[in-house]
Write a protein that holds these residues in place. Sequence first.
Motif, PDB file in Angstrom:
ATOM      1  N   PRO A   1       0.840  -1.191   0.000  1.00  0.00           N
ATOM      2  CA  PRO A   1       0.000   0.000   0.000  1.00  0.00           C
ATOM      3  C   PRO A   1       0.882   1.250   0.000  1.00  0.00           C
ATOM      4  O   PRO A   1       1.998   1.231   0.535  1.00  0.00           O
ATOM      5  N   GLU A   2       0.390   2.314  -0.583  1.00  0.00           N
ATOM      6  CA  GLU A   2       1.153   3.561  -0.645  1.00  0.00           C
ATOM      7  C   GLU A   2       0.289   4.742  -0.231  1.00  0.00           C
ATOM      8  O   GLU A   2      -0.914   4.759  -0.466  1.00  0.00           O
ATOM      9  N   ILE A   3       0.950   5.730   0.364  1.00  0.00           N
ATOM     10  CA  ILE A   3       0.320   7.032   0.585  1.00  0.00           C
ATOM     11  C   ILE A   3       1.142   8.050  -0.185  1.00  0.00           C
ATOM     12  O   ILE A   3       2.355   8.142  -0.005  1.00  0.00           O
ATOM     13  N   MET A   4       0.478   8.776  -1.076  1.00  0.00           N
ATOM     14  CA  MET A   4       1.152   9.798  -1.871  1.00  0.00           C
ATOM     15  C   MET A   4       0.823  11.154  -1.249  1.00  0.00           C
ATOM     16  O   MET A   4      -0.341  11.563  -1.198  1.00  0.00           O
ATOM     17  N   GLU A   5       1.875  11.823  -0.787  1.00  0.00           N
ATOM     18  CA  GLU A   5       1.724  13.141  -0.144  1.00  0.00           C
ATOM     19  C   GLU A   5       2.279  14.194  -1.091  1.00  0.00           C
ATOM     20  O   GLU A   5       3.446  14.142  -1.485  1.00  0.00           O
ATOM     21  N   CYS A   6       1.449  15.145  -1.451  1.00  0.00           N
ATOM     22  CA  CYS A   6       1.882  16.201  -2.376  1.00  0.00           C
ATOM     23  C   CYS A   6       2.643  17.280  -1.612  1.00  0.00           C
ATOM     24  O   CYS A   6       2.174  17.767  -0.576  1.00  0.00           O
ATOM     25  N   VAL A   7       3.808  17.663  -2.134  1.00  0.00           N
ATOM     26  CA  VAL A   7       4.575  18.733  -1.493  1.00  0.00           C
ATOM     27  C   VAL A   7       4.629  19.999  -2.351  1.00  0.00           C
ATOM     28  O   VAL A   7       4.897  21.087  -1.848  1.00  0.00           O
ATOM     29  N   ALA A   8       4.363  19.866  -3.645  1.00  0.00           N
ATOM     30  CA  ALA A   8       4.310  21.044  -4.530  1.00  0.00           C
ATOM     31  C   ALA A   8       3.661  20.605  -5.830  1.00  0.00           C
ATOM     32  O   ALA A   8       3.677  19.434  -6.185  1.00  0.00           O
ATOM     33  N   GLY A   9       3.081  21.572  -6.541  1.00  0.00           N
ATOM     34  CA  GLY A   9       2.349  21.246  -7.760  1.00  0.00           C
ATOM     35  C   GLY A   9       1.043  20.564  -7.419  1.00  0.00           C
ATOM     36  O   GLY A   9       0.512  20.731  -6.308  1.00  0.00           O
TER      37      GLY A   9
ATOM     38  N   ALA B   1     -13.923   8.309 -10.574  1.00  0.00           N
ATOM     39  CA  ALA B   1     -13.765   9.709 -10.168  1.00  0.00           C
ATOM     40  C   ALA B   1     -12.311  10.158 -10.237  1.00  0.00           C
ATOM     41  O   ALA B   1     -11.432   9.524  -9.633  1.00  0.00           O
ATOM     42  N   TRP B   2     -12.079  11.231 -10.973  1.00  0.00           N
ATOM     43  CA  TRP B   2     -10.778  11.896 -10.918  1.00  0.00           C
ATOM     44  C   TRP B   2     -10.818  12.886  -9.770  1.00  0.00           C
ATOM     45  O   TRP B   2     -11.685  13.765  -9.721  1.00  0.00           O
ATOM     46  N   LEU B   3      -9.894  12.765  -8.844  1.00  0.00           N
ATOM     47  CA  LEU B   3      -9.846  13.644  -7.677  1.00  0.00           C
ATOM     48  C   LEU B   3      -8.546  14.424  -7.711  1.00  0.00           C
ATOM     49  O   LEU B   3      -7.524  13.929  -8.177  1.00  0.00           O
ATOM     50  N   LYS B   4      -8.593  15.646  -7.210  1.00  0.00           N
ATOM     51  CA  LYS B   4      -7.401  16.492  -7.242  1.00  0.00           C
ATOM     52  C   LYS B   4      -6.636  16.385  -5.924  1.00  0.00           C
ATOM     53  O   LYS B   4      -7.233  16.229  -4.859  1.00  0.00           O
ATOM     54  N   SER B   5      -5.312  16.461  -6.000  1.00  0.00           N
ATOM     55  CA  SER B   5      -4.481  16.463  -4.792  1.00  0.00           C
ATOM     56  C   SER B   5      -3.409  17.534  -4.939  1.00  0.00           C
ATOM     57  O   SER B   5      -2.676  17.559  -5.937  1.00  0.00           O
ATOM     58  N   GLY B   6      -3.358  18.430  -3.975  1.00  0.00           N
ATOM     59  CA  GLY B   6      -2.414  19.546  -4.011  1.00  0.00           C
ATOM     60  C   GLY B   6      -1.523  19.571  -2.785  1.00  0.00           C
ATOM     61  O   GLY B   6      -1.567  18.657  -1.949  1.00  0.00           O
ATOM     62  N   PRO B   7      -0.716  20.597  -2.649  1.00  0.00           N
ATOM     63  CA  PRO B   7       0.267  20.674  -1.564  1.00  0.00           C
ATOM     64  C   PRO B   7      -0.353  20.446  -0.187  1.00  0.00           C
ATOM     65  O   PRO B   7      -1.356  21.069   0.155  1.00  0.00           O
ATOM     66  N   GLY B   8       0.259  19.555   0.580  1.00  0.00           N
ATOM     67  CA  GLY B   8      -0.220  19.252   1.935  1.00  0.00           C
ATOM     68  C   GLY B   8      -1.299  18.189   1.955  1.00  0.00           C
ATOM     69  O   GLY B   8      -1.668  17.718   3.026  1.00  0.00           O
ATOM     70  N   GLU B   9      -1.795  17.812   0.761  1.00  0.00           N
ATOM     71  CA  GLU B   9      -2.838  16.784   0.697  1.00  0.00           C
ATOM     72  C   GLU B   9      -2.218  15.427   0.359  1.00  0.00           C
ATOM     73  O   GLU B   9      -1.130  15.352  -0.197  1.00  0.00           O
ATOM     74  N   GLN B  10      -2.932  14.388   0.687  1.00  0.00           N
ATOM     75  CA  GLN B  10      -2.437  13.049   0.388  1.00  0.00           C
ATOM     76  C   GLN B  10      -3.575  12.126  -0.007  1.00  0.00           C
ATOM     77  O   GLN B  10      -4.736  12.417   0.252  1.00  0.00           O
ATOM     78  N   PHE B  11      -3.224  11.054  -0.672  1.00  0.00           N
ATOM     79  CA  PHE B  11      -4.207  10.018  -0.967  1.00  0.00           C
ATOM     80  C   PHE B  11      -3.558   8.651  -0.805  1.00  0.00           C
ATOM     81  O   PHE B  11      -2.335   8.525  -0.893  1.00  0.00           O
ATOM     82  N   SER B  12      -4.395   7.653  -0.535  1.00  0.00           N
ATOM     83  CA  SER B  12      -3.918   6.303  -0.230  1.00  0.00           C
ATOM     84  C   SER B  12      -4.303   5.352  -1.345  1.00  0.00           C
ATOM     85  O   SER B  12      -5.405   5.434  -1.895  1.00  0.00           O
ATOM     86  N   ILE B  13      -3.389   4.433  -1.657  1.00  0.00           N
ATOM     87  CA  ILE B  13      -3.645   3.410  -2.666  1.00  0.00           C
ATOM     88  C   ILE B  13      -3.459   2.059  -1.987  1.00  0.00           C
ATOM     89  O   ILE B  13      -2.436   1.833  -1.314  1.00  0.00           O
ATOM     90  N   PRO B  14      -4.419   1.150  -2.136  1.00  0.00           N
ATOM     91  CA  PRO B  14      -4.266  -0.167  -1.542  1.00  0.00           C
ATOM     92  C   PRO B  14      -3.087  -0.915  -2.155  1.00  0.00           C
ATOM     93  O   PRO B  14      -2.608  -0.552  -3.236  1.00  0.00           O
TER      94      PRO B  14
END
Lengths: 105, 105
Positions: free
Chosen positions: B53-61, B72-85
């Motif tokens: 599993p991974e968590i992708m944390e956005c730091v810029a862009g 669903a396409w979801l947006k992720s920006g600086p300080g946000e994260q999303f999890s992938i099984p």
Amino acid sequence: MSTTQIDGVSVNTQASVYFDGKCVSHGITFPDGTKKSVGVVLPATLTFNTGAPEIMECVAGSCEYKLAGSDAWLKSGPGEQFSIPGNSSFEIRVTEAYHYICHFG
Amino acid sequence: MSTTQIDGVSVNTQASVYFDGKCVSHGITFPDGTKKSVGVVLPATLTFNTGAPEIMECVAGSCEYKLAGSDAWLKSGPGEQFSIPGNSSFEIRVTEAYHYICHFG
């Protein structure tokens, strides 16, 4: 013998992206404040300008480079390094990804 | 608030290059052995497969992402994260360089 890992450093999470991604690096800072970067140049021929003097240390892959004022293309491979004066430039020619540590000053 | 720097780690000097350089990352290891990576995805639409599993944390862009099995396409920006099984995949759509920290497990 090339340097595979650098211990006890702070890493900048944001990459520096040059030439549309043909060169990508991450800055690192040592406990004494010394800054270096780890990066990769993908297949391309590019010209880099220096501010501070730089030492480019190859950790994997290879490149050919030509310093400003020279006509000679020289090869640099794993464990090898070359120096570029400050306020100068060099051309780099890469056919397999060139992974490097850039030392400043 | 995004994470601009990670302290006290070992950094792999050799980058991981995916999709002809559309994604470049450097692995880091914490003193307790935990492994993460810092990387960048350049403008592209790519599909990544996960092992752990991974968590992708956005730091810029920013990016848009779509998990396997979702429409669903979801947006992720600086300080946000999303999890992938684990053992899954996600699509990522990037129009400005997306800089990230990848946390595993």
